[in-house]
Design an enzyme around this catalytic site. Sequence first.
Site, PDB file in Angstrom:
ATOM      1  CD  GLU A 190      32.998  61.627  71.004  1.00  0.00           C
ATOM      2  OE1 GLU A 190      32.669  61.291  69.858  1.00  0.00           O
ATOM      3  OE2 GLU A 190      32.778  62.753  71.469  1.00  0.00           O
ATOM      4  N   PRO A 228      42.069  86.724  42.113  1.00  0.00           N
ATOM      5  CG  PRO A 228      43.843  87.772  41.065  1.00  0.00           C
ATOM      6  CD  PRO A 228      42.888  86.658  40.897  1.00  0.00           C
ATOM      7  CB  CYS A 235      29.390  60.906  72.458  1.00  0.00           C
ATOM      8  SG  CYS A 235      29.478  60.671  70.677  1.00  0.00           S
TER       9      CYS A 235
HETATM   10  C1  AOF Z   1      30.809  64.174  69.090  1.00  0.00           C
HETATM   11  N1  AOF Z   1      31.662  63.390  68.382  1.00  0.00           N
HETATM   12  O1  AOF Z   1      32.660  62.772  66.481  1.00  0.00           O
HETATM   13  C2  AOF Z   1      31.259  64.636  66.411  1.00  0.00           C
HETATM   14  C3  AOF Z   1      30.409  65.493  67.181  1.00  0.00           C
HETATM   15  O2  AOF Z   1      23.619  65.292  63.736  1.00  0.00           O
HETATM   16  P1  AOF Z   1      24.346  64.530  64.785  1.00  0.00           P
HETATM   17  O3  AOF Z   1      23.479  63.864  65.780  1.00  0.00           O
HETATM   18  O4  AOF Z   1      25.415  63.649  64.227  1.00  0.00           O
HETATM   19  O5  AOF Z   1      25.139  65.621  65.706  1.00  0.00           O
HETATM   20  C4  AOF Z   1      25.963  66.564  65.109  1.00  0.00           C
HETATM   21  C5  AOF Z   1      26.622  67.394  66.172  1.00  0.00           C
HETATM   22  O6  AOF Z   1      27.452  66.582  66.997  1.00  0.00           O
HETATM   23  C6  AOF Z   1      27.559  68.447  65.589  1.00  0.00           C
HETATM   24  O7  AOF Z   1      26.885  69.650  65.340  1.00  0.00           O
HETATM   25  C7  AOF Z   1      28.542  68.615  66.712  1.00  0.00           C
HETATM   26  O8  AOF Z   1      27.995  69.450  67.698  1.00  0.00           O
HETATM   27  C8  AOF Z   1      28.679  67.231  67.261  1.00  0.00           C
HETATM   28  N2  AOF Z   1      29.774  66.511  66.594  1.00  0.00           N
HETATM   29  N3  AOF Z   1      30.241  65.237  68.492  1.00  0.00           N
HETATM   30  O9  AOF Z   1      30.549  63.921  70.263  1.00  0.00           O
HETATM   31  C9  AOF Z   1      31.909  63.558  67.078  1.00  0.00           C
HETATM   32  N4  AOF Z   1      31.440  64.813  65.082  1.00  0.00           N
HETATM   33 ZN    ZN Z   2      28.684  62.480  69.744  1.00  0.00          ZN
END
Ligand code: AOF
Ligand code: ZN
Length: 362
Positions: A50, A297, A82
């Site tokens: 985002e 397998p 975000c």
């Molecule tokens: C979002 N946008 O592009 C992604 C998200 O360790 P951090 O702070 O980077 O947070 C990781 C968590 O953020 C991950 O477990 C998932 O819940 C979320 N990922 N969230 O808003 C993103 N990749």
């Molecule tokens: Zn985020």
Amino acid sequence: MHLALALGRRNLGRSWPNPSVGAVVVAGEPGRERIVGQGVTAPGGRPHAEPLALAMAGDAARGATLYVTLEPCSHHGRTPPCTEAIVASGLARVVSAIEDPDPRVAGRGHDLLRAAGIAVTAEVLRAEARRDHLGHILRATERRPMVALKLARTRDGFAAGAPKQRLRITGPIADGAVHLWRAHADAIMVGIGTARADDPSLTVRLPGLSDRSPLRVILDSQLRLTPASALVRAARDVPTLVITTRAAPTHAKRTLTTFGAEVLCMAADAAGRVDLRAALTALAERGITRICSEGGPYLANALAAADLVDVCTLITGPEPLGGDGLPAVGPALARALGDGRLRAVETLDLGPDRAVTYERSL
Ligand code: AOF
Ligand code: ZN
């Protein structure tokens, strides 16, 4: 949302421990919309999608709509949430595909946005997003990665013929597809039987994608992997994790470590083999969300017997073996394919080979 999903798929295999999310900012009146920003979770998992899309949009984000394949995060992680960036940007509306199962988020992202006066539409193309984020979802809910099996078989169903004789089943187009699937996995897993019989490299060898080889995982309860194997010879360049049991000789452990492989000792199951669920939990704890098992397998059947198969792709070549050999689909996997627990969702013609993909029914 289709565009956001396609963007998100780009970094599958590179964003772990985070999901690979896609985001698109659309501005303008109905009928005159234009895309002003897009983003995908960066390799390694940060920045999130985002803020990248919003940075590209700049002032054009004011009053615009964000399409995002996962609920925006609301927690303070390695960077601010975000949701804060979204509120600050002045977006009018957020359309998201699926709620984030991460307990730090789990609906709070959507709630925070609504509380800030932003219109939120959730669950748009939810099934597609669930498929793309399945590794992240299972890691959050079951403490294990998603497991996708790849199995090649001759027209009459065999994975191998006579012992020690490597069988070429598939052609170059199918092999290219397998390499692309490898690039989208966080780790490739094989059993020691396959490692010894085929001496595989398990790297991605597609032009332009050679830096995308995932972690290589070898399940080897007795540590029979030798330093002469292609896997160990490349262990300094491509991360290599050998999962073994306490029954393995310590000198073998020392040797493999000297050659650059990492050795992890796990509990054994009743038969003395590495306990599959424990191994998967250990991989999830390291951040692995998506596993491609090309393990042959025996491993495929053992994963099916433990109900650990989420996706299975069977690639059938045009030629029969024409004799006796090792069947590609063992009894437990055959049951899962036969009783509808895994059902066919896609068929691809790859030159003379045919790949059928099955997924776990919900
Ligand atoms: C979002 N946008 O592009 C992604 C998200 O360790 P951090 O702070 O980077 O947070 C990781 C968590 O953020 C991950 O477990 C998932 O819940 C979320 N990922 N969230 O808003 C993103 N990749
Ligand atoms: Zn985020």
